[in-house]
Design an enzyme around this catalytic site. Structure first.
Site, PDB file in Angstrom:
ATOM      1  N   GLY A 166     -24.279   1.836 -23.391  1.00  0.00           N
ATOM      2  CA  GLY A 166     -25.564   2.500 -23.577  1.00  0.00           C
ATOM      3  C   GLY A 166     -26.630   1.496 -23.948  1.00  0.00           C
ATOM      4  O   GLY A 166     -27.392   1.021 -23.104  1.00  0.00           O
ATOM      5  N   SER A 167     -26.655   1.117 -25.234  1.00  0.00           N
ATOM      6  CA  SER A 167     -27.761   0.278 -25.699  1.00  0.00           C
ATOM      7  C   SER A 167     -27.753  -1.097 -25.062  1.00  0.00           C
ATOM      8  O   SER A 167     -28.821  -1.656 -24.797  1.00  0.00           O
ATOM      9  CB  SER A 167     -27.759   0.185 -27.224  1.00  0.00           C
ATOM     10  OG  SER A 167     -26.494  -0.175 -27.684  1.00  0.00           O
ATOM     11  N   MET A 176     -18.417  15.633 -26.973  1.00  0.00           N
ATOM     12  CA  MET A 176     -18.149  15.433 -28.414  1.00  0.00           C
ATOM     13  C   MET A 176     -18.560  16.723 -29.112  1.00  0.00           C
ATOM     14  O   MET A 176     -19.556  16.770 -29.846  1.00  0.00           O
ATOM     15  CB  MET A 176     -18.927  14.212 -28.913  1.00  0.00           C
ATOM     16  CG  MET A 176     -18.351  12.905 -28.376  1.00  0.00           C
ATOM     17  SD  MET A 176     -19.505  11.536 -28.489  1.00  0.00           S
ATOM     18  CE  MET A 176     -20.460  11.858 -27.006  1.00  0.00           C
ATOM     19  N   SER A 236     -24.416   4.790 -20.214  1.00  0.00           N
ATOM     20  CA  SER A 236     -24.636   6.072 -20.899  1.00  0.00           C
ATOM     21  C   SER A 236     -26.123   6.375 -20.969  1.00  0.00           C
ATOM     22  O   SER A 236     -26.899   5.600 -21.548  1.00  0.00           O
ATOM     23  CB  SER A 236     -24.076   6.019 -22.320  1.00  0.00           C
ATOM     24  OG  SER A 236     -24.547   7.151 -23.034  1.00  0.00           O
ATOM     25  N   GLY A 290     -21.027   9.654 -32.106  1.00  0.00           N
ATOM     26  CA  GLY A 290     -22.189  10.322 -32.676  1.00  0.00           C
ATOM     27  C   GLY A 290     -23.502   9.612 -32.411  1.00  0.00           C
ATOM     28  O   GLY A 290     -24.545  10.263 -32.356  1.00  0.00           O
ATOM     29  N   PHE A 291     -23.438   8.314 -32.252  1.00  0.00           N
ATOM     30  CA  PHE A 291     -24.692   7.560 -32.111  1.00  0.00           C
ATOM     31  C   PHE A 291     -24.493   6.382 -31.162  1.00  0.00           C
ATOM     32  O   PHE A 291     -23.415   5.788 -31.133  1.00  0.00           O
ATOM     33  CB  PHE A 291     -25.157   7.010 -33.476  1.00  0.00           C
ATOM     34  CG  PHE A 291     -25.336   8.089 -34.504  1.00  0.00           C
ATOM     35  CD1 PHE A 291     -26.526   8.798 -34.599  1.00  0.00           C
ATOM     36  CD2 PHE A 291     -24.286   8.421 -35.355  1.00  0.00           C
ATOM     37  CE1 PHE A 291     -26.675   9.814 -35.534  1.00  0.00           C
ATOM     38  CE2 PHE A 291     -24.431   9.443 -36.293  1.00  0.00           C
ATOM     39  CZ  PHE A 291     -25.628  10.135 -36.389  1.00  0.00           C
ATOM     40  N   GLY A 292     -25.542   6.053 -30.442  1.00  0.00           N
ATOM     41  CA  GLY A 292     -25.539   4.811 -29.676  1.00  0.00           C
ATOM     42  C   GLY A 292     -25.867   3.647 -30.607  1.00  0.00           C
ATOM     43  O   GLY A 292     -26.303   3.842 -31.743  1.00  0.00           O
ATOM     44  N   GLY A 293     -25.643   2.449 -30.127  1.00  0.00           N
ATOM     45  CA  GLY A 293     -26.088   1.259 -30.838  1.00  0.00           C
ATOM     46  C   GLY A 293     -25.274   0.857 -32.052  1.00  0.00           C
ATOM     47  O   GLY A 293     -25.757   0.098 -32.894  1.00  0.00           O
ATOM     48  N   HIS A 342     -18.826  13.373 -21.283  1.00  0.00           N
ATOM     49  CA  HIS A 342     -18.035  13.152 -22.500  1.00  0.00           C
ATOM     50  C   HIS A 342     -18.461  14.193 -23.534  1.00  0.00           C
ATOM     51  O   HIS A 342     -19.577  14.141 -24.050  1.00  0.00           O
ATOM     52  CB  HIS A 342     -18.312  11.722 -23.000  1.00  0.00           C
ATOM     53  CG  HIS A 342     -17.635  11.360 -24.272  1.00  0.00           C
ATOM     54  ND1 HIS A 342     -17.974  10.225 -24.995  1.00  0.00           N
ATOM     55  CD2 HIS A 342     -16.627  11.946 -24.971  1.00  0.00           C
ATOM     56  CE1 HIS A 342     -17.209  10.146 -26.064  1.00  0.00           C
ATOM     57  NE2 HIS A 342     -16.392  11.171 -26.077  1.00  0.00           N
ATOM     58  N   MET A 374     -23.308  16.010 -27.528  1.00  0.00           N
ATOM     59  CA  MET A 374     -22.996  16.082 -28.968  1.00  0.00           C
ATOM     60  C   MET A 374     -23.561  17.372 -29.539  1.00  0.00           C
ATOM     61  O   MET A 374     -24.704  17.729 -29.246  1.00  0.00           O
ATOM     62  CB  MET A 374     -23.632  14.904 -29.702  1.00  0.00           C
ATOM     63  CG  MET A 374     -23.236  13.556 -29.156  1.00  0.00           C
ATOM     64  SD  MET A 374     -24.121  12.262 -30.032  1.00  0.00           S
ATOM     65  CE  MET A 374     -23.521  10.809 -29.169  1.00  0.00           C
ATOM     66  N   GLY A 410     -20.409   0.322 -28.407  1.00  0.00           N
ATOM     67  CA  GLY A 410     -20.616  -1.079 -28.782  1.00  0.00           C
ATOM     68  C   GLY A 410     -20.173  -2.067 -27.719  1.00  0.00           C
ATOM     69  O   GLY A 410     -19.950  -3.243 -28.020  1.00  0.00           O
ATOM     70  N   ASP A 451     -15.583   3.096 -24.956  1.00  0.00           N
ATOM     71  CA  ASP A 451     -16.920   3.640 -25.187  1.00  0.00           C
ATOM     72  C   ASP A 451     -17.385   3.332 -26.604  1.00  0.00           C
ATOM     73  O   ASP A 451     -16.785   3.806 -27.575  1.00  0.00           O
ATOM     74  CB  ASP A 451     -16.850   5.160 -24.965  1.00  0.00           C
ATOM     75  CG  ASP A 451     -18.199   5.850 -25.082  1.00  0.00           C
ATOM     76  OD1 ASP A 451     -19.217   5.166 -25.263  1.00  0.00           O
ATOM     77  OD2 ASP A 451     -18.207   7.095 -24.977  1.00  0.00           O
ATOM     78  N   HIS A 475     -22.556   8.001 -17.385  1.00  0.00           N
ATOM     79  CA  HIS A 475     -21.898   8.621 -18.545  1.00  0.00           C
ATOM     80  C   HIS A 475     -22.890   9.536 -19.265  1.00  0.00           C
ATOM     81  O   HIS A 475     -24.015   9.143 -19.574  1.00  0.00           O
ATOM     82  CB  HIS A 475     -21.429   7.499 -19.474  1.00  0.00           C
ATOM     83  CG  HIS A 475     -20.540   7.935 -20.592  1.00  0.00           C
ATOM     84  ND1 HIS A 475     -19.201   8.224 -20.426  1.00  0.00           N
ATOM     85  CD2 HIS A 475     -20.784   8.104 -21.907  1.00  0.00           C
ATOM     86  CE1 HIS A 475     -18.658   8.548 -21.588  1.00  0.00           C
ATOM     87  NE2 HIS A 475     -19.606   8.496 -22.511  1.00  0.00           N
ATOM     88  N   ASP A 526     -23.323  11.905 -22.519  1.00  0.00           N
ATOM     89  CA  ASP A 526     -22.782  12.175 -23.852  1.00  0.00           C
ATOM     90  C   ASP A 526     -23.337  13.477 -24.411  1.00  0.00           C
ATOM     91  O   ASP A 526     -24.537  13.588 -24.676  1.00  0.00           O
ATOM     92  CB  ASP A 526     -23.179  11.032 -24.806  1.00  0.00           C
ATOM     93  CG  ASP A 526     -22.338   9.793 -24.584  1.00  0.00           C
ATOM     94  OD1 ASP A 526     -21.105   9.912 -24.592  1.00  0.00           O
ATOM     95  OD2 ASP A 526     -22.930   8.707 -24.415  1.00  0.00           O
ATOM     96  N   MET A 540     -12.386   5.471 -28.029  1.00  0.00           N
ATOM     97  CA  MET A 540     -13.662   5.301 -28.743  1.00  0.00           C
ATOM     98  C   MET A 540     -13.608   4.005 -29.548  1.00  0.00           C
ATOM     99  O   MET A 540     -12.713   3.821 -30.379  1.00  0.00           O
ATOM    100  CB  MET A 540     -13.927   6.471 -29.698  1.00  0.00           C
ATOM    101  CG  MET A 540     -14.379   7.769 -29.042  1.00  0.00           C
ATOM    102  SD  MET A 540     -15.834   7.620 -27.972  1.00  0.00           S
ATOM    103  CE  MET A 540     -17.067   6.872 -29.057  1.00  0.00           C
TER     104      MET A 540
END
Ligand code: DX5
Ligand code: ZN
Length: 223
Positions: free
Chosen positions: A204-205, A75, A15, A149-152, A73, A44, A184, A182, A40, A42, A144
């Site tokens: 992502g992270s 959102m 991502s 809403g947030f990475g990490g 994706h 938002m 974590g 998607d 990917h 994202d 999900m």
């Protein structure tokens, strides 16, 4: 447009939410050289989720430099408003959130008519059973594994059960379904996610914070 990996095996979709936007071209070129399968993207809107990421100009830059399919994706509330524009911006696949689509069947048909792979994402609280009457029409289901809403964020363990649930539905109604997870995702859970039925992992992270992102992509893919 669809022109991508057709084998539903162990795919990795990093991502770019966690990329360095000051060096987006460099990060995309790194993904091009890596074992990543899809990129990917994202989106938002600050309404469906409590965060705003980026919009068309960034997606278009990603498309300009990417040699791999863009996995978009959304959102966002009322995604029907923007399907055509994301297809025009280069999306190979468009995934909408179940919770944002009162007329999901129609939305899916529009995505397909635009020539894109059609996906539905479900939030951690939404049961997989809600997809039973639509799964035969889908190309992809995205589970999900964090609240969007947030990475990490931390991976939610109930995801394994949900992946196994959607895998059972896929065996019954749609054996070629892409099952994507998607949120974590890292080297500690990737192997188990593949073993319970996932075939696409978004990361992502865990990728972009690794000392070698491309080595991490290979590690995830071979989990
Ligand atoms: C979360 C997004 C994810 C996110 C994943 O709302 O849909 O795609 O970028 O990031 P990590 O892998 O850091 O959880
Ligand atoms: Zn995502």
């Amino acid at each position: 447009m669809i022109n991508d990996t057709m084998t539903n095996d162990h795919l990795i979709a990093p991502s770019i939410l966690s990329a360095d936007f000051g060096n987006l071209q460099r990060d995309i070129e790194m993904l091009n050289q890596s074992e990543a399968d899809w990129i990917h993207v994202d989106i938002m809107d600050g309404l469906f989720v409590p965060n705003i990421s980026f919009g068309f100009p960034v997606a278009e830059v990603a498309y300009k430099h990417a040699t791999k399919p863009l996995d978009v994706h959304l959102m966002i509330v009322d995604p029907d408003r923007y399907l055509k524009r994301f297809a025009a911006a280069g999306a190979a696949g468009i995934t909408v959130q179940l919770e944002a689509c009162p007329n999901l069947h129609r939305t899916i048909q529009v995505i397909k008519e635009l020539g894109c792979r059609a996906g539905v994402a479900i939030n951690p609280h939404s049961p997989v059973a809600l997809l039973e009457d639509i799964v035969g029409d889908l190309d992809l289901v995205l589970i999900m594994s964090v609240n969007p809403g947030f990475g990490g964020q931390h991976f939610i363990e109930n995801t394994y059960k949900k992946v196994a649930d959607i895998k059972r539905l896929a065996e019954k109604y749609n054996p070629d379904l892409f099952i994507e997870v998607d949120g974590g995702v890292d080297k500690n859970n990737a192997g188990e996610l593949f073993s319970v039925g996932a075939n696409v992992l978004v990361a992502g992270s865990s990728v972009f914070s690794a000392s070698s992102p491309s080595a991490m992509i290979s590690t995830l893919k071979n989990s």
